[in-house]
Write a protein that holds these residues in place. Structure first.
Motif, mmCIF file in Angstrom:
data_model
loop_
_atom_site.group_PDB
_atom_site.id
_atom_site.type_symbol
_atom_site.label_atom_id
_atom_site.label_comp_id
_atom_site.label_asym_id
_atom_site.label_seq_id
_atom_site.Cartn_x
_atom_site.Cartn_y
_atom_site.Cartn_z
ATOM 1 N N THR A 82 0.845 -1.205 0.000
ATOM 2 C CA THR A 82 0.000 0.000 0.000
ATOM 3 C C THR A 82 0.874 1.248 0.000
ATOM 4 N N ASP A 117 -11.170 8.044 0.098
ATOM 5 C CA ASP A 117 -10.893 6.681 0.553
ATOM 6 C C ASP A 117 -9.805 6.003 -0.276
ATOM 7 N N THR A 176 -7.453 3.526 1.509
ATOM 8 C CA THR A 176 -8.204 2.336 1.917
ATOM 9 C C THR A 176 -8.502 1.464 0.700
ATOM 10 N N ARG A 177 -8.802 2.093 -0.422
ATOM 11 C CA ARG A 177 -9.084 1.358 -1.652
ATOM 12 C C ARG A 177 -7.830 0.636 -2.161
ATOM 13 N N ARG A 227 -5.389 -0.346 -0.294
ATOM 14 C CA ARG A 227 -5.201 -1.451 0.660
ATOM 15 C C ARG A 227 -6.094 -2.639 0.258
ATOM 16 N N SER A 228 -7.329 -2.371 -0.138
ATOM 17 C CA SER A 228 -8.242 -3.446 -0.573
ATOM 18 C C SER A 228 -7.700 -4.159 -1.810
ATOM 19 N N GLU A 268 -4.924 -6.398 -0.610
ATOM 20 C CA GLU A 268 -5.477 -7.577 0.088
ATOM 21 C C GLU A 268 -5.974 -8.603 -0.922
ATOM 22 N N TYR A 269 -6.675 -8.129 -1.925
ATOM 23 C CA TYR A 269 -7.174 -8.992 -2.998
ATOM 24 C C TYR A 269 -6.013 -9.691 -3.704
ATOM 25 N N LYS A 276 -15.658 -8.329 -3.260
ATOM 26 C CA LYS A 276 -15.079 -7.482 -2.219
ATOM 27 C C LYS A 276 -14.187 -6.403 -2.844
ATOM 28 N N LEU A 277 -13.406 -6.779 -3.858
ATOM 29 C CA LEU A 277 -12.568 -5.791 -4.538
ATOM 30 C C LEU A 277 -13.428 -4.702 -5.177
ATOM 31 N N LYS A 299 -15.087 -2.546 -2.152
ATOM 32 C CA LYS A 299 -14.184 -1.829 -1.254
ATOM 33 C C LYS A 299 -12.972 -1.212 -1.949
ATOM 34 N N GLY A 300 -12.722 -1.641 -3.196
ATOM 35 C CA GLY A 300 -11.524 -1.186 -3.894
ATOM 36 C C GLY A 300 -11.813 -0.325 -5.097
#
Length: 190
Positions: free
Chosen positions: A17, A35, A38-39, A41-42, A45-46, A87-88, A91-92
């Motif tokens: 990130t 955001d 945070t996006r 980071r998502s 994570e993905y 989720k991506l 949140k992304g």
């Protein structure tokens, strides 16, 4: 080089990130709003989850550098990957960027080989430790491991200064594109 375990996810996501906040390719698919971090980071994570299940997540010995390698030929669509995709999106990248993201990924994939390869999706070093050779050392170890696996390494970068980093490791540029409004360089060690 250390093969990451799932409990390394938070540390890997943090490094990536921070390393990719200003990356043109990442920011192309991430909405530029309040955001944004945070996006990103998502997205990381993905990417971690996909590479953990269908490739390799690697760390330098000091855990200050990491890499996400995907083996596209091993990637399977199932309920878990569908949930990760959803989720991506939520949140992304956001629903509004799905078409743009899919179009970008389809464009990139047309330049990948049909034979098995290792896709170096992300490699990043903790910004406080950049310039110390940690990334170069990890990249050399990735190249050697991929050679043993008989998988050439392919990647893209939108960061001009990274081209020398990759060329010094034995990569060459095999394609360039301005299709997305920024330069995108395709590299391989094949």
């Amino acid at each position: 080089m250390i093969k990451a375990v799932y409990s390394d996810k938070a540390a890997v996501v943090q490094i990536l990130t921070e390393s990719f906040k200003e990356n043109k390719s990442v920011n192309y698919i991430i909405p530029q709003d309040g955001d944004r971090t945070t996006r990103i980071r998502s997205l990381m994570e993905y990417s971690f989850d996909l590479c953990f299940h269908f490739g390799k997540v690697l760390l330098s010995q000091d855990r200050k550098c990491c890499a996400l390698l995907l083996h596209p030929d091993k990637k399977k669509s199932n309920l878990k990957t569908t949930l990760l995709d959803l989720k991506l999106i939520t949140k992304g990248i956001g629903l509004g960027n799905v078409r743009k993201t899919l179009s970008r990924e389809a464009f990139i994939k047309q330049f990948h080989p049909k034979a098995p390869f290792a896709y170096l999706w992300f490699i990043g070093t903790d910004p406080a430790h950049q310039g110390k050779g940690i990334g170069s050392e990890l990249l050399q170890q990735i190249i050697e491991a991929s050679r043993q696996d008989q998988r050439p390494v392919y990647l893209e970068t939108s960061t001009q200064r990274n081209i020398k980093f990759y060329k010094d490791a034995g990569f060459s540029v095999y394609n360039e594109s301005m299709r997305f409004g920024y330069p995108l360089y395709f590299l391989s060690n094949n």
